[in-house]
Every structure is written in structure tokens, then in C-alpha cells.
Scaffold this motif. Sequence first.
Motif, PDB file in Angstrom:
ATOM      1  N   PRO A 181     -36.871  25.954 -49.649  1.00  0.00           N
ATOM      2  CA  PRO A 181     -37.556  25.839 -50.938  1.00  0.00           C
ATOM      3  C   PRO A 181     -37.753  24.384 -51.334  1.00  0.00           C
ATOM      4  O   PRO A 181     -36.862  23.557 -51.182  1.00  0.00           O
ATOM      5  CB  PRO A 181     -36.606  26.563 -51.902  1.00  0.00           C
ATOM      6  N   TRP A 209     -34.210  32.421 -50.127  1.00  0.00           N
ATOM      7  CA  TRP A 209     -35.501  33.031 -50.431  1.00  0.00           C
ATOM      8  C   TRP A 209     -35.369  34.457 -50.966  1.00  0.00           C
ATOM      9  O   TRP A 209     -36.385  35.128 -51.172  1.00  0.00           O
ATOM     10  CB  TRP A 209     -36.391  33.058 -49.181  1.00  0.00           C
ATOM     11  N   ALA A 212     -37.568  35.652 -53.864  1.00  0.00           N
ATOM     12  CA  ALA A 212     -38.992  35.306 -53.846  1.00  0.00           C
ATOM     13  C   ALA A 212     -39.871  36.492 -54.187  1.00  0.00           C
ATOM     14  O   ALA A 212     -40.941  36.328 -54.797  1.00  0.00           O
ATOM     15  CB  ALA A 212     -39.373  34.743 -52.477  1.00  0.00           C
ATOM     16  N   LEU A 220     -40.834  30.561 -56.166  1.00  0.00           N
ATOM     17  CA  LEU A 220     -40.621  30.610 -54.722  1.00  0.00           C
ATOM     18  C   LEU A 220     -41.794  31.285 -54.018  1.00  0.00           C
ATOM     19  O   LEU A 220     -42.252  30.822 -52.962  1.00  0.00           O
ATOM     20  CB  LEU A 220     -39.321  31.350 -54.424  1.00  0.00           C
TER      21      LEU A 220
END
Length: 296
Positions: A181, A209, A212, A220
Motif C-alpha cells: 500500500p 490488503w 481493500a 486501498l
Amino acid sequence: MSTRLAAAAALVLFVLGAVVQIWSPRVGLTLMLLGVMAGIASITFMQRALQRRLIKHERLLGTLQRSVTQGTNKVHRAVESGNKESGKYGSSLMHRLQDVNDRLKHAAPPGNAPAYMAPSSAGSASRRPAASAGRASTPEVTNPFTDETLATMLTPQRVLSVGGVFDPRGLPALTARPWLPGEVVEALERDRPDLILLDEEVLRSSAVWASATTGVGTALMRELLEGVSWAETHKLPVYLLRSALPPDVHTAALRSSSAVSLPLGAADLEAAAGAPQTPLLTRLQEIAAARTEGQA
């Protein structure tokens, strides 16, 4: 010098008058007045000296200004003269080139045979056998950011550089370029991978992640989509391995991007014109097909 003498005389008379005034006030007062007048005279002399200096500096500045102006005019005249000379030489050179061109035209051999044939790669190309079908007829498509071509990328022995979010375990030999990220676009510009792979299952289980696809991971997911858009702009293939888990908030955003969802259909495979698939793409096809069968 006169200014210093006048100032010294003024000081002496004033001090002497102050001392004499004790015994003779009239004489002392007279001496003090003379000292004041001498002081005024010294100030006058100082003003005149300053005025003479200013006049002298003004004359020097005028002389310097005239010298600079004359030098500038000389430079301008030299530049103009140089431009005229270069124009004459350029015109003469053009006339000579035109004369040579006219002579070559008049000296052409009879018939349709050209007088001169420039060396080129056409002769060597004509000696090669023309390929009308198969992989040999496919033109070389180069990646402007690497030294590899489409033909070498399709070579099974080649180790590919893969960026994205995925688990390299269980995949053929490759060079993994994982995304972090805040560094997606920077990593793409630095590593220039051959292709991008995004695995939804790894995305959800990743320590960095995992959010996300949820409602709190909008930033994200936006960064992932920026990476996909960057790859599309720079002609890098992006493959998406869908998850067998139920869709989340931002799952549709990733699936509706320009990333190619695996497995490839028959029409996509036919577009490859029989070119051999890399072991990596073959393995990704198998994983995607197994997940699709699990959802059925």
C-alpha cells in the motif's frame, strides 16, 4: 588638508577662548567666536571637497558608460557581420548542392535503370523465406520498458517478472514483485514487470490488503485500480484470479476494471493463433478453472 587645518584651528581657538575667558571675558569671547567661524569654514571646505569628489566620480561613470556603449555597438556590428557572412556561405552551399543534383539528373544512364541504389535491408529481407502462417508470421511486438519481445515472453523457459498481489507458491518459476500500500505506482515504474496478477483470495487474506474489498478500504481499492490503469496505459497485461468467496463491497469495482478475468475462454485462446502458452499462464488457467468448477 585645508579642512583638517580649519577644524584644528577652530578647536584650538574655542578651547583657548574658554580658558582666557576666566581672566578676560571679552578676549575669551572673541577667541570663542573666532573658533566658531573657523568651524564653519572647515565645514565649507568639507562640502567643497565632497562636491569635487562627486564631480570626479560622475565623470568616471560617464566615461565607463560610453565605453560600455561602444563595446556593445561593436559586438552588435560583429554579430550582424557574422550573420551576413553565414548567409552568404549558406546561399553558396545551396547553389552548389542544386548544381550537383542537376548534374546527377543529367548523368542518369539510359533506360529505366536507376543511377544509384541506396543500400538497405530490403535485399537481405528478400533472401529470407516469407512466412505466411503460424508463429513466424506474427510480427515482433516489443515492450518499450524491457528488452523482451512477444516471442521471448511466449518461450516456456523464460522466467517472467510478475507484479501484483498473489501467492507465488504453487506457481512456476517467476520473479515476484509484490505490491505494498502506498507504493503501487512507484513499484510499477521501478520494476517494470512483464505482467500483473491480482488474486482475490490472497487479497482478502493479506495482512495489508485485507480491507481493500470492504467498505473501509476505499483508499486501498482506489490504489489497486490506479495500478491497473497504469498497466493498461503502458500495455502491460493484467490478470485477475477471482475468488470462490461471496462478493464484497468493492469486488465489482475490481472485476469491472480492465483486468482480464481468468480462466480465458475459447475465443481468447483462439486469438493467440496457436502460440504456445507459458507454464505460468497454464497454471493460472488451471487454478481459475478449479475455482469456477467449485462455484458451480
